[in-house]
Write an enzyme that holds these catalytic residues in place. Structure first.
Site, PDB file in Angstrom:
ATOM      1  N   GLU A   1       0.897  -1.229  -0.094  1.00  0.00           N
ATOM      2  CA  GLU A   1       0.166  -0.198  -0.054  1.00  0.00           C
ATOM      3  C   GLU A   1       0.771   1.410  -0.104  1.00  0.00           C
ATOM      4  O   GLU A   1       0.616   2.055  -0.936  1.00  0.00           O
ATOM      5  CB  GLU A   1      -0.830  -0.006   1.138  1.00  0.00           C
ATOM      6  CG  GLU A   1      -1.528   1.177   1.281  1.00  0.00           C
ATOM      7  CD  GLU A   1      -2.840   1.254   2.409  1.00  0.00           C
ATOM      8  OE1 GLU A   1      -2.642   0.812   3.359  1.00  0.00           O
ATOM      9  OE2 GLU A   1      -3.647   2.170   2.222  1.00  0.00           O
TER      10      GLU A   1
ATOM     11  N   ASP B   1      -0.838  -4.913   2.828  1.00  0.00           N
ATOM     12  CA  ASP B   1      -1.221  -3.740   3.343  1.00  0.00           C
ATOM     13  C   ASP B   1      -0.516  -3.933   5.007  1.00  0.00           C
ATOM     14  O   ASP B   1      -0.926  -4.741   5.822  1.00  0.00           O
ATOM     15  CB  ASP B   1      -2.743  -3.808   3.773  1.00  0.00           C
ATOM     16  CG  ASP B   1      -3.088  -2.175   4.127  1.00  0.00           C
ATOM     17  OD1 ASP B   1      -2.401  -1.583   4.506  1.00  0.00           O
ATOM     18  OD2 ASP B   1      -4.361  -2.111   4.074  1.00  0.00           O
TER      19      ASP B   1
ATOM     20  N   ILE C   1      -0.688  -1.908   7.686  1.00  0.00           N
ATOM     21  CA  ILE C   1      -1.595  -1.790   8.672  1.00  0.00           C
ATOM     22  C   ILE C   1      -3.155  -1.336   8.099  1.00  0.00           C
ATOM     23  O   ILE C   1      -3.156  -0.424   7.457  1.00  0.00           O
ATOM     24  CB  ILE C   1      -1.364  -0.381   9.665  1.00  0.00           C
ATOM     25  CG1 ILE C   1       0.086  -0.971  10.158  1.00  0.00           C
ATOM     26  CG2 ILE C   1      -2.505  -0.597  10.726  1.00  0.00           C
ATOM     27  CD1 ILE C   1       0.543   0.372  11.221  1.00  0.00           C
ATOM     28  N   ASP C   2      -3.939  -2.486   7.777  1.00  0.00           N
ATOM     29  CA  ASP C   2      -5.209  -2.158   7.438  1.00  0.00           C
ATOM     30  C   ASP C   2      -6.087  -1.929   8.405  1.00  0.00           C
ATOM     31  O   ASP C   2      -6.240  -2.601   9.527  1.00  0.00           O
ATOM     32  CB  ASP C   2      -5.844  -3.663   6.785  1.00  0.00           C
ATOM     33  CG  ASP C   2      -7.160  -3.363   6.273  1.00  0.00           C
ATOM     34  OD1 ASP C   2      -7.113  -2.093   5.250  1.00  0.00           O
ATOM     35  OD2 ASP C   2      -8.050  -3.770   6.372  1.00  0.00           O
TER      36      ASP C   2
ATOM     37  N   THR D   1      -5.824   1.743   9.472  1.00  0.00           N
ATOM     38  CA  THR D   1      -4.895   2.739   9.957  1.00  0.00           C
ATOM     39  C   THR D   1      -5.918   3.575  10.839  1.00  0.00           C
ATOM     40  O   THR D   1      -5.207   4.261  11.845  1.00  0.00           O
ATOM     41  CB  THR D   1      -4.337   3.658   9.002  1.00  0.00           C
ATOM     42  OG1 THR D   1      -3.696   2.492   8.061  1.00  0.00           O
ATOM     43  CG2 THR D   1      -3.169   4.299   9.489  1.00  0.00           C
TER      44      THR D   1
ATOM     45  N   ASP E   1      -5.831  -4.515   0.508  1.00  0.00           N
ATOM     46  CA  ASP E   1      -6.905  -4.543   1.319  1.00  0.00           C
ATOM     47  C   ASP E   1      -7.573  -6.134   1.543  1.00  0.00           C
ATOM     48  O   ASP E   1      -8.095  -6.422   2.628  1.00  0.00           O
ATOM     49  CB  ASP E   1      -8.209  -3.311   1.249  1.00  0.00           C
ATOM     50  CG  ASP E   1      -7.490  -1.878   1.482  1.00  0.00           C
ATOM     51  OD1 ASP E   1      -6.803  -1.873   2.330  1.00  0.00           O
ATOM     52  OD2 ASP E   1      -7.953  -1.255   0.431  1.00  0.00           O
TER      53      ASP E   1
HETATM   54  C1  IPD Z   1      -8.946   0.965   4.624  1.00  0.00           C
HETATM   55  C2  IPD Z   1      -9.784   0.141   5.645  1.00  0.00           C
HETATM   56  C3  IPD Z   1     -11.243   0.510   5.751  1.00  0.00           C
HETATM   57  C4  IPD Z   1     -11.844   0.820   4.371  1.00  0.00           C
HETATM   58  C5  IPD Z   1     -10.931   1.509   3.390  1.00  0.00           C
HETATM   59  C6  IPD Z   1      -9.344   0.930   3.258  1.00  0.00           C
HETATM   60  P1  IPD Z   1      -6.238   1.494   5.321  1.00  0.00           P
HETATM   61  O1  IPD Z   1      -7.614   0.742   4.764  1.00  0.00           O
HETATM   62  O2  IPD Z   1      -9.908  -0.991   5.199  1.00  0.00           O
HETATM   63  O3  IPD Z   1     -12.017  -0.146   6.358  1.00  0.00           O
HETATM   64  O4  IPD Z   1     -13.046   1.413   4.454  1.00  0.00           O
HETATM   65  O5  IPD Z   1     -11.583   1.306   2.065  1.00  0.00           O
HETATM   66  O6  IPD Z   1      -8.758   1.658   2.342  1.00  0.00           O
HETATM   67  O7  IPD Z   1      -6.270   2.875   4.551  1.00  0.00           O
HETATM   68  O8  IPD Z   1      -6.815   1.434   6.867  1.00  0.00           O
HETATM   69  O9  IPD Z   1      -5.157   0.481   5.061  1.00  0.00           O
END
Ligand code: IPD
Length: 317
Positions: A82, A102, A104-105, A107, A245
């Site tokens: 990412e 990813d 940290i999913d 964040t 993700d």
């Molecule tokens: C996000 C999370 C969030 C989702 C976003 C993602 P990130 O990833 O998964 O739940 O709604 O579409 O981009 O930015 O925390 O790595």
């Protein structure tokens, strides 16, 4: 020449991914403590597209850790991450094994201390997700799967956590949805209209309302897939996510008997294709029991159809 992976090489790759996820998880926990001790909790937090699309120094640090470990052990494999992707490192997908990570999913959760943030490590092979590892260090939950070998929680508990039940319609479903990062009026309205139809009571004025049992937003796409794989959520839908993700989650959900697919115009049965993986429209339905006259897979497709007849569709920016 394209790299091929034997069964035992695939298993070692899974073990490696689990090991790296655990190491990364320890760093995520350390980061979470440190970020919350800092003044106002906002130092080291940046935004990408807008003020709700957050990235921290820890996202970057964790991705570095994973990238270096991969470089050392699998120097010829591809790597999509990412953070590096947002800085312009965008390798073409080939048939070779490619990590899709990813760091940290969730964040936003990480920053707020809401305990649904994880590292998500997927491996794509021959253009379809092969391995998925999701580790949430806050809850100490490790979800893992290798295509064809089942999905597991903490290595030994098979997913789903209990035998699949039937699902007659959306009206008895618990549905994972997210607000995402795009907050323009146009998109917020489309989401709100969709949520309203999913939740609303048609007998009390909500035209087309399904009156689903309820909706949940845990704030991490990967955690949503893990919840569907576990059986806690009946389905999860989001437009706007990226391959990192969802890549790991797709394998884990599929290996638990779930059905992972893309937007309303995607028609597929087997492997998740490159088109779905990169399509930025994702839906996943939990394992559903066969009933007389309808297989579990038919029921999953029926639910997807009902879902897409209910919500709005749009193209992510
Ligand atoms: C996000 C999370 C969030 C989702 C976003 C993602 P990130 O990833 O998964 O739940 O709604 O579409 O981009 O930015 O925390 O790595």
């Amino acid at each position: 020449m394209a790299i091929t992976l034997s069964e035992s090489e695939q298993e070692s790759l899974l073990e490696f991914s689990i090991q790296v996820a655990k190491e990364a998880g320890a760093v995520i926990l350390q980061g979470s403590k440190s970020i919350r001790q800092e003044l106002g909790g906002s130092s080291g937090i940046d935004s990408k597209k807008n003020s709700v699309d957050l990235v921290t120094e820890w996202d970057v640090k964790v991705e570095e850790i994973v990238r270096n470990a991969v470089k050392e052990k699998y120097p010829d494999f591809g790597f999509i991450g990412e953070e590096s992707y947002s800085k312009g490192l965008r390798p073409e997908l080939t048939d070779d094994p490619t990590f899709c990570v990813d760091p940290i999913d969730g964040t936003t959760n990480f920053v707020h201390g809401f305990p649904f943030a994880c590292i998500s490590i997927g491996v794509i092979y021959q253009r379809t997700p092969l391995i998925g590892v999701i580790f949430n260090p806050f809850l100490d939950q490790l979800f893992s799967a290798l295509k064809g070998h089942g999905a597991f929680l903490n290595l030994t508990t098979r997913l789903p956590l209990s035998p699949p039940s039937p699902l007659s319609s959306l009206s008895s479903a618990l549905i994972g949805v997210e607000w995402g990062h795009d907050r323009t009026k146009e998109l917020v309205d489309k989401k709100a209209n969709s949520f309203s139809r999913l939740a609303g009571d048609p007998a009390f004025g909500v035209a087309g309302g399904k009156m689903a049992h309820s909706m949940r937003s845990v704030g991490s796409a990967a955690c949503n897939y893990a919840l569907v794989a576990s059986g806690g959520l009946d389905l999860y839908w989001e437009i706007g996510c990226w391959p990192w993700d969802v890549c790991a989650g797709i394998v884990i959900a599929q290996e638990s008997g779930g059905f992972a697919s893309g937007g309303p115009h995607v028609n597929h049965d087997g492997d998740v294709t490159e088109e779905i993986l990169h399509g930025r429209k994702y839906i996943v339905v939990r394992a559903i029991a066969d009933t007389p006259g309808e297989s579990g897979r038919e029921a999953q497709k029926r639910i997807v159809k009902e879902f897409y007849e209910t919500v709005e569709d749009w193209d992510p920016k």
